[in-house]
Design an enzyme around this catalytic site. Structure first.
Site, mmCIF file in Angstrom:
data_model
loop_
_atom_site.group_PDB
_atom_site.id
_atom_site.type_symbol
_atom_site.label_atom_id
_atom_site.label_comp_id
_atom_site.label_asym_id
_atom_site.label_seq_id
_atom_site.Cartn_x
_atom_site.Cartn_y
_atom_site.Cartn_z
ATOM 1 N N ASP A 82 0.838 66.980 65.805
ATOM 2 C CA ASP A 82 2.337 67.265 66.196
ATOM 3 C C ASP A 82 1.652 68.263 64.274
ATOM 4 O OD1 ASP A 82 4.795 68.652 65.870
ATOM 5 O OD2 ASP A 82 6.275 67.400 65.106
ATOM 6 N N HIS A 83 2.127 69.179 64.651
ATOM 7 C CA HIS A 83 2.221 70.186 62.798
ATOM 8 C C HIS A 83 0.994 70.007 62.399
ATOM 9 C CE1 HIS A 83 6.053 72.352 63.075
ATOM 10 N NE2 HIS A 83 6.387 71.622 63.085
ATOM 11 N N GLY A 210 12.410 71.484 65.944
ATOM 12 C CA GLY A 210 13.684 71.453 65.854
ATOM 13 C C GLY A 210 15.790 71.335 66.492
ATOM 14 N N SER A 212 16.746 67.969 67.024
ATOM 15 C CA SER A 212 18.190 67.604 65.867
ATOM 16 C C SER A 212 19.103 68.384 65.763
ATOM 17 C CB SER A 212 17.249 66.999 65.124
ATOM 18 O OG SER A 212 16.567 65.977 65.368
ATOM 19 N N ASN A 231 10.816 69.354 70.814
ATOM 20 C CA ASN A 231 10.739 68.679 69.776
ATOM 21 C C ASN A 231 11.687 67.693 69.163
ATOM 22 O OD1 ASN A 231 7.957 69.539 70.055
ATOM 23 N ND2 ASN A 231 7.816 70.041 68.211
ATOM 24 N N VAL A 232 11.721 66.753 68.792
ATOM 25 C CA VAL A 232 12.929 66.463 68.002
ATOM 26 C C VAL A 232 12.262 65.185 67.235
ATOM 27 C CG1 VAL A 232 15.063 64.020 68.378
ATOM 28 C CG2 VAL A 232 14.492 65.927 70.347
HETATM 29 P P1 13P Z 1 14.508 68.408 64.310
HETATM 30 O O1 13P Z 1 13.677 66.847 62.795
HETATM 31 O O2 13P Z 1 14.634 69.477 63.286
HETATM 32 O O3 13P Z 1 14.602 67.847 65.485
HETATM 33 O O4 13P Z 1 12.530 68.846 64.479
HETATM 34 C C1 13P Z 1 11.187 68.220 64.758
HETATM 35 C C2 13P Z 1 10.109 69.596 65.292
HETATM 36 O O5 13P Z 1 10.427 70.625 65.788
HETATM 37 C C3 13P Z 1 9.567 68.887 65.408
HETATM 38 O O6 13P Z 1 7.849 68.928 65.282
#
Ligand code: 13P
Length: 280
Positions: A82-83, A210, A212, A231-232
């Site tokens: 991720d990222h 994002g 969550s 993504n969570v």
């Molecule tokens: P949240 O932390 O808001 O769920 O976002 C997760 C995310 O986008 C990880 O790349």
């Protein structure tokens, strides 16, 4: 079975469902995510490991754990980086056995982001690894409990998104349409109108960061308009820490019991989101 995400996301895109990409930080979270996939009748599921958690677990350890838990299972599991804005770490993840990587050049000017993403696609595709990139940047600061007040949201420009995909050959594109990383401050204002235009221009699986706290109706509208990976992260942590606090308030448990509670709590959150994402 360990896979890259290309065919699972193409399939999700054509069926108007989304695959959950859930952040893991250690053995318990990886087990919790994979167990949720099993309880949902066999995945598919994406286990995401962010560069910012490299102090918690090495890349090779994440690969070893996911392999040990899922390699011999018919369920499709993708281990995703991720990222990551550091191309050296992306190279290491590809060499270690990740199925997909996210090159995050969203803070860079368009040309630089496109050139670096193109390079990452060449490196990754040569090894059968899928690539996600990001155009635009998510809201923070005044809209989220993460980031600083100076962070400004930049919605993804649909025409630029199309050009970016043509120039880079990326497999999935993360878009900025009003969701936030972390917990929302106030009511989310997610621009499905912009997403529709991006989808009409791009025609490839889109990624929503994002997840969550994003309302279920918004998630459904996003999935109907091209979002195929969601993504969570934050909610996995918040929910699990809360469960651990409750147990600690009641008694002084053995560490082994905390570990089991962590895994079970992660499974509960992941199951909730997997059901939303599959319209169940
Ligand atoms: P949240 O932390 O808001 O769920 O976002 C997760 C995310 O986008 C990880 O790349």
């Amino acid at each position: 079975m360990l896979v890259n995400f290309t065919s699972m996301l193409k399939d999700a895109y054509s069926r108007h469902i989304a695959i959950g990409s859930f952040n893991a930080y250690n053995y318990e979270t990886i087990r919790g995510i994979i167990e949720a996939g099993r309880q949902m009748g066999g995945g598919p599921v994406i286990v995401a490991f962010g560069k910012k958690y490299l102090d918690n677990m090495h890349l090779a350890d994440a690969v070893a754990i996911v392999k040990a838990l899922a390699a011999d299972d018919p369920m499709e599991v993708c281990l995703h980086l991720d990222h990551c804005s550091d191309i050296d770490i992306i190279r290491q993840a590809i060499a270690a056995g990740f199925g997909s990587v996210m090159y995050d050049g969203s803070a860079l000017p368009f040309e630089e982001n496109a050139a670096n993403t193109r390079l990452v696609c060449e490196l990754a595709h040569a090894q059968g690894v899928s690539v996600e990139a990001e155009l635009g940047s998510l809201a923070a600061g005044d809209r989220s409990h993460e980031g600083t007040a100076e962070d400004r949201e930049k919605y993804t420009d649909p025409a630029k998104a199309r050009e970016f995909i043509e120039r880079t050959g990326v497999d999935a594109l993360a878009v900025s349409i009003g969701t936030v990383h972390g917990l929302y401050k106030g009511t989310p204002n997610v621009r499905i109108d912009i997403l529709k235009e991006i989808d009409a221009q791009c025609g490839i699986p889109l990624v929503l960061h994002g997840g969550s706290g994003t309302p279920e109706e918004t998630i459904k509208a996003a999935i109907a308009n091209g979002i195929s990976k969601i993504n969570v992260n934050t909610e996995i942590s918040v929910y699990t820490v809360d469960k651990i606090k409750q147990l600690l308030a009641a008694k002084a448990p053995h560490l082994a019991d905390l570990s089991k509670l962590e895994e079970k709590s992660v499974t509960e959150v992941v199951l909730k989101y997997m059901k939303f994402f599959r319209n169940e």
